[in-house]
Design an enzyme around this catalytic site. Structure first.
Site, PDB file in Angstrom:
ATOM      1  N   ALA A 611       0.837  -1.207   0.000  1.00  0.00           N
ATOM      2  CA  ALA A 611       0.000   0.000   0.000  1.00  0.00           C
ATOM      3  C   ALA A 611       0.872   1.257   0.000  1.00  0.00           C
ATOM      4  CB  ALA A 611      -0.979  -0.016   1.170  1.00  0.00           C
ATOM      5  N   GLY A 664     -12.641  -3.435   4.340  1.00  0.00           N
ATOM      6  CA  GLY A 664     -11.923  -2.997   3.135  1.00  0.00           C
ATOM      7  C   GLY A 664     -10.491  -3.477   3.065  1.00  0.00           C
ATOM      8  N   LYS A 682       2.901  -9.697  -5.682  1.00  0.00           N
ATOM      9  CA  LYS A 682       3.696  -8.644  -5.034  1.00  0.00           C
ATOM     10  C   LYS A 682       5.180  -9.016  -4.997  1.00  0.00           C
ATOM     11  CE  LYS A 682       0.016  -6.839  -2.118  1.00  0.00           C
ATOM     12  NZ  LYS A 682      -0.652  -6.943  -0.827  1.00  0.00           N
ATOM     13  N   GLY A 797      -5.587  -1.021   3.400  1.00  0.00           N
ATOM     14  CA  GLY A 797      -6.548  -0.007   3.839  1.00  0.00           C
ATOM     15  C   GLY A 797      -6.608   1.129   2.842  1.00  0.00           C
TER      16      GLY A 797
END
Ligand code: ADP
Ligand code: ASP
Ligand code: MG
Length: 815
Positions: A611, A664, A682, A797
């Protein structure tokens, strides 16, 4: 005495004329004023169109004439009290009747000579000056009128006649010696030959009329009143950030106007320059604004560049061939031919090899020039010594102008690198020895972008405008827009980045606003948009051709990821949190990176891993600084970490996965997380960014999920299967308990091999205490051998992902 000239918009209607008259009234107190007026706005264009239509046998010229008549009668009726109108109205009608006779003549003969055209065009100024003079007498009784044709004498070069200054100056002085009117109104643009035939001074020529009068009378100042606050650093209609130039030299103003700053007709400077009369450019609609002062003073300024201009509708003609090398006289012949046909050459370059000469002319002269040149070099062409000339149309010239440019190094380098970075292709370059002007020929479609990026670079205190096109406005997208909205002011003030969202799209709708979408009510605005369409979205961005365009993909959609290539090829940066492209086939990944370099379009995807954590950026910096990544160990799934941190004897696996979705933390399809695919993608991206070649199927994925769960085709069935297999998950949990370990989904790369899978992590391992939805990555490199470089923090998130996308956008702003 002063000369004031008012342009077309300043006299467009009765309301504007009243404004201009009040300016004249104030100035006329205590001094004589000579007022030169243009035709009412657009009237000269209408006359031109009507005469061309008539000559081509198109009866619609009559409709235009009716429109012209109405426009003038309406203004007259508003300026003059009703009881005084009738005589004046019939005078205007008589003028219009005369015009009608001329147009009918063109229609009947099917012909329009340059001489007749000048007479027809003269009606615009004849009508406007008559009406304004009558209006002026209402507020300044001691005012009069003089027909410029009686004073300004020219040769018979219709369309753009040359002034006979000897005769003209004498006539002007004779007239004004005996004039006792406080204000005299005169038509601009029109003149007459010595034998009394109507001529014109060229389109935009009213400025010139005013300068001729100012020069002849040696007045103290010439004021040009127009519709903008002076001469700007660039055309304010194209460059919104352009600013008025307070002081500028005659030479600079001349250069700017020659290169397209329409605000001043180029020949205007000559008559006043000789007498050292300053020109002040003012705005009729904002008289209190300072305007631009043009004089012989070269002002010292920190910026050597005064303005940026352009000329549209340019054709490049290249004459080349081996027969031209070392043969003297080729260029002489070329320019003689052009001069013979009265073709104005705006731009010239010749390579020192003399193998080719390239000239820039107006599109409208292109056909004539091509034929004339080919005819002049017919013999050489037949002998293959010279090629038929190459003609490229629809180009445009842009120019940097400034007296002090000669004293500064590196300006042309800065100009061309700015254009290059923005993918503006340069067709030809010229720099005069005076170094007052550096020009480049570019494609017409790039002109707006080119002017804006140059203006940004040379005038805007390094403010960079970034134009965002956002696709996907779900959880993450919404947060992203919120963050931009919140930070906009800060970025502008502190980082000098002007962030604008030009387009938004979700799966149903898309909305564009070239001036930037108001982010306060973006949801409402988006709903009013057109039907979403990925191709049209791209096409619109491409056509807008804005500088620093950034496509932001906040979807998880494969077909969107397949469009990056088109964006990059058009110099549009791509910022994405969508992992599909970078985890697709290695060749595709490589191709995108290559396109990014080739077209100078950043391709950033920091949020593909961890993220908002700066993981990819760190790898890039390691590699760039010469380090080598040898081993990676990581927990890269915030979703799986959340799930295994919360899964215990009190919470079933099914409930925890559900909760992760609600918060989420999982992909819309939770199988992508649970199958390990997401983690494999990833680590693959990290491996590739570390400089290794690998495909996704080379990564060993030791799934802990029963095959039946992963085979389900919708979320409902999937969650049901989690309940069915509750015992399987429970047993994994129990095994971890018995080993005094915690469950972590770990990705590992070492010795060129990679695997992902659920691992039992003992107490003493750095992964053991990984909380909540955190991610952790350990890089073992040549420099970090025993103690790895460690990055740790929230790895899932909406808010942190949005801030990671935001950081990528800012990275582009800082390039
Ligand atoms: P007028 O009718 O008053 O003579 P023009 O239309 O001939 O006015 O000239 C004014 C226009 O020139 C402005 O509205 C603007 O669009 C255009 N223009 C082009 N370049 C420049 C510039 N560098 N500075 C100011 N105006 C410019
Ligand atoms: N009316 C003329 C034109 O439009 C002259 C001027 O406005 O300066 O070209
Ligand atoms: Mg003008």
């Amino acid at each position: 005495m002063k000369v004031l000239k008012f342009g077309g918009t300043s006299v467009a209607n009765a309301q504007n004329i009243k404004l201009m008259m009040s300016i004249v009234k104030i100035q006329s107190q205590g001094q004589q004023i000579l007022v030169v007026v243009s035709a009412f706005s657009k009237v000269t264009d209408m006359l031109q169109l009507a005469s061309q239509k008539a000559a081509h046998g198109d009866e619609n010229y009559k409709t235009i004439l009716v429109e012209i008549e109405k426009k003038h009668l309406d203004v007259l009726k508003e300026l003059i009290p009703i009881q005084e109108q009738s005589g004046l109205l019939s005078h205007v009608k008589r003028i219009i009747n005369h015009l009608e006779t001329l147009l009918d003549g063109c229609y009947l003969l099917g012909e329009l000579s340059a001489r007749t055209s000048d007479t027809i065009l003269s009606f615009g100024e004849l009508l406007s000056s008559f009406i304004i003079s009558e209006g002026m007498q209402q507020i300044i009784p001691n005012s009069g009128y003089k027909d410029s044709r009686e004073l300004i004498k020219t040769n018979a070069d219709f369309g753009k006649a040359t002034v006979n200054f000897e005769v003209t100056n004498k006539l002007i002085n004779e007239f004004f010696e005996s004039n006792d009117k406080q204000v005299v109104v005169m038509p601009g643009f029109i003149a007459a030959s010595l034998d009394g035939i109507n001529t014109t001074l060229g389109r935009g020529g009213s400025d010139y009329t005013a300068a001729i009068l100012a020069g002849a009378l040696n007045v103290k100042e010439l004021e040009i009143w127009t519709d903008v606050n002076g001469m700007f650093t660039a055309n304010p209609k194209i460059v919104k950030q352009a600013k008025p130039i307070a002081y500028i030299s005659y030479q600079e103003a001349m250069e700017l106007s020659h290169f397209g700053a329409k605000v001043l007709y180029p020949p205007t400077i000559q008559p006043v320059l000789r007498k050292n009369i300053p020109i002040l450019i003012k705005n009729t609609f904002e008289p209190e604004a300072e305007g631009t002062y043009i004089s012989n003073q070269i002002t010292a300024s920190s910026n050597p560049v005064k303005g940026i201009t352009h000329i549209d509708a340019i054709t490049l003609i290249t004459l080349e061939g081996s027969g031209m090398i070392g043969v003297s006289g080729s260029s002489k012949r070329l320019f003689e031919v052009l001069s013979h046909h009265k073709i104005n050459v705006i731009f010239i370059t010749q390579a020192s090899s003399e193998h080719s000469i390239c000239i820039g002319i107006l599109n409208s002269d292109a056909a004539l020039a091509e034929n004339a040149i080919n005819a002049a070099f017919e013999i050489e062409i037949l002998q293959n010594k010279v090629n038929p000339c190459i003609v490229e149309q629809n180009l445009c010239i842009i120019a940097l102008v400034g007296e002090n440019m000669k004293n500064h190094q590196g300006l042309s380098g800065r100009m061309f690198s700015t254009l290059g970075k923005n993918n503006v292709n340069i067709r030809a370059i010229a720099q005069g020895a005076s170094e007052r002007n550096i020009s480049a020929v570019i494609n017409e479609r790039d002109v707006k972008k080119a002017l804006n990026v140059l203006h940004e670079n040379f005038f805007e205190e390094n403010t960079k405008q970034l134009n965002l096109f956002v696709m996907g406005v779900g959880n993450v997208g919404e947060k992203f827009i919120e963050q931009i909205h919140q930070q906009k002011k800060f970025l502008k003030e502190k980082l000098k980045i002007n962030l604008r969202v030009i387009a938004l799209s979700n799966s149903r709708k898309m909305y564009f606003d070239e001036d930037g979408i108001s982010l306060k009510d973006w949801k409402f605005v988006l709903e009013t948009g057109e039907e979403a369409n990925q191709n049209l979205f791209f096409e619109q961005i491409k056509n807008l051709n804005l500088r620093n365009s950034i496509f932001v993909d906040i979807t998880a959609n494969e077909s969107v990821s397949q469009t990056y290539e088109h964006y990059l090829k058009n110099n549009i940066a791509v910022v994405t949190c969508n992992k599909i492209a970078c985890a697709s086939g290695y060749e595709n990944y490589k191709k995108l990176k290559k396109l990014s370099r080739q077209y100078n379009a950043p391709f950033l995807f920091e949020t593909n891993v961890g993220a908002g954590l700066p993981i990819i950026d760190t790898v890039k910096n390691l590699v760039a600084s010469g380090d080598k990544v040898n081993k990676i160990q990581a927990v890269l799934s915030g979703s799986l970490n959340f799930i295994f941190n919360n899964f215990d004897e009190n919470n079933t696996f099914h409930d925890v996965v559900k909760e992760a979705g609600v918060q989420g933390f999982t992909e819309p399809d939770p199988k992508i997380d649970l199958s390990g695919i997401d983690v494999a993608r990833k680590i693959l991206i990290l491996i590739r960014e570390s400089g290794y070649k690998m495909e996704i199927d080379e990564i060993v994925n030791e799934s802990f999920m029963p095959a039946e769960c992963l085979e389900t085709t919708n979320n409902e069935a999937f969650f049901k299967s989690l309940q069915t297999h509750a015992a399987h998950f429970e047993s994994i949990y129990k095994e971890a308990l018995s080993k005094e370990s915690r469950l972590k989904y770990v990705a590992q790369f070492e010795d060129g091999k990679a695997n992902v899978g659920l691992r039992f992590i003992p107490k003493d391992h750095p992964f053991y205490n990984l909380e909540g939805k955190d991610n952790i990555v350990l890089f073992f490199t040549d420099r970090y051998v025993d103690q790895p470089l460690l990055i740790k923090g929230a790895g899932a998130g909406a808010a942190v992902t949005a801030s990671g996308i935001f950081a990528d956008v800012i990275r582009i702003g800082n390039i």
